[in-house]
Each structure stands twice: as structure tokens, then as C-alpha cells.
Design an enzyme around this catalytic site. Structure first.
Site, PDB file in Angstrom:
ATOM      1  N   HIS A   9      -8.474  -3.938  -2.867  1.00 48.01           N
ATOM      2  CA  HIS A   9      -7.606  -3.232  -1.913  1.00 48.01           C
ATOM      3  C   HIS A   9      -8.037  -1.783  -1.730  1.00 48.01           C
ATOM      4  O   HIS A   9      -8.136  -1.291  -0.614  1.00 48.01           O
ATOM      5  CB  HIS A   9      -6.152  -3.287  -2.383  1.00 48.01           C
ATOM      6  CG  HIS A   9      -5.206  -2.510  -1.520  1.00 48.01           C
ATOM      7  ND1 HIS A   9      -4.582  -3.077  -0.431  1.00 48.01           N
ATOM      8  CD2 HIS A   9      -4.814  -1.228  -1.555  1.00 48.01           C
ATOM      9  CE1 HIS A   9      -3.816  -2.159   0.144  1.00 48.01           C
ATOM     10  NE2 HIS A   9      -3.952  -1.034  -0.520  1.00 48.01           N
ATOM     11  N   GLU A  10      -8.304  -1.098  -2.821  1.00 49.38           N
ATOM     12  CA  GLU A  10      -8.638   0.320  -2.756  1.00 49.38           C
ATOM     13  C   GLU A  10     -10.051   0.511  -2.248  1.00 49.38           C
ATOM     14  O   GLU A  10     -10.379   1.497  -1.653  1.00 49.38           O
ATOM     15  CB  GLU A  10      -8.465   1.004  -4.111  1.00 49.38           C
ATOM     16  CG  GLU A  10      -7.048   0.971  -4.644  1.00 49.38           C
ATOM     17  CD  GLU A  10      -5.995   1.563  -3.726  1.00 49.38           C
ATOM     18  OE1 GLU A  10      -6.316   2.416  -2.882  1.00 49.38           O
ATOM     19  OE2 GLU A  10      -4.838   1.149  -3.834  1.00 49.38           O
ATOM     20  N   CYS A  40       0.854  -1.189   0.000  1.00 47.53           N
ATOM     21  CA  CYS A  40       0.000   0.000   0.000  1.00 47.53           C
ATOM     22  C   CYS A  40       0.886   1.235   0.000  1.00 47.53           C
ATOM     23  O   CYS A  40       1.880   1.296   0.738  1.00 47.53           O
ATOM     24  CB  CYS A  40      -0.905  -0.014   1.235  1.00 47.53           C
ATOM     25  SG  CYS A  40      -1.998   1.409   1.364  1.00 47.53           S
TER      26      CYS A  40
END
Length: 132
Positions: free
Chosen positions: A131-132, A89
């Protein structure tokens, strides 16, 4: 377009819930452009959520090699399969983890012009959108 500061590690904003965008306008398009420029100028960047630049709105940009996506109010509506991934990240540089993500996701969102879109993503892009 402008480079924005990416929020890091213990910044409280990274743990808050982002609010939906109520109108896609020039201000939202400017934020998306800034997010894309910031992502492209950050080593290892494949995706960026608005909270990572201090804006608590449901916006994300992603480019996993198939072209830039600018998404407003994205929602994962379907998940299929499973893949074991290694992921990092931009807000936690140098930290990598292994986890399970869906192999395929279907995402409903609006584009930068306020038009409804559906994206069927597989592999790396599916991982990034989750993920986002």
C-alpha cells in the site's frame, strides 16, 4: 520530532511520483522520525509514505505490531501468493476497500543509516508495504 500535517483527498501531491533519496543523512532521519511520530498519533495508522506529509521522496514508515520500520527507497522485488484484504489510508479517512494483495513480499531498501536491508513480509505487513 514533530507532527506533520497529513495531506488529504484531492491534494495533487498524492498523485505525483516520489523521487529516490540520493543520500541518507540527518535531514532524512529527521523526516523519518517525524513520519513515525505522525503515524503513531493518527488513529488507525500502520504506515505512512512521505508524499502523505507533502514530501516527494521515496520514504516510508510502517508498524503493524512487529516494530517500527523506517525505509528509504523501498522496492518490492518479489511477490508470492494472494490474500483478500480490507484496507484504508490515512490520507482518505473513513474510506475502506477490499482488494487482493500478495501474501508475501520481499522488499529491498536502505534503513535510516543508509545500510542495505531486505525484508520478507507476510500478511498484514505485506499488505502495508504494498500500500505504501
Amino acid at each position: 520530532m514533530a507532527l506533520r500535517e497529513i495531506r488529504m483527498f484531492e491534494d495533487d501531491i498524492l498523485r505525483k511520483v516520489s523521487k529516490p533519496v540520493t543520500e541518507v543523512n540527518d535531514h532524512i532521519r529527521e523526516i523519518l522520525d517525524d513520519m513515525a511520530e505522525t503515524m503513531y498519533h493518527t488513529p488507525g495508522g500502520g504506515g505512512l509514505a512521505a508524499c502523505q506529509i507533502g514530501i516527494l521522496r521515496r520514504l516510508l514508515v510502517a508498524d503493524m505490531g512487529e516494530g517500527l520500520l523506517k525505509l528509504v527507497n523501498p522496492v518490492i522485488t518479489e511477490k508470492k501468493g494472494e490474500q483478500l484484504v480490507t484496507e484504508g489510508c490515512l490520507s482518505f479517512p473513513g474510506i475502506w476497500g477490499k482488494l487482493k494483495r500478495p501474501e508475501i513480499v520481499i522488499v529491498h531498501a536502505f534503513n535510516e543509516y543508509g545500510e542495505e536491508i531486505e525484508i520478507k513480509a507476510r500478511g498484514e505487513l505485506a499488505k502495508c508495504l504494498c500500500h505504501e
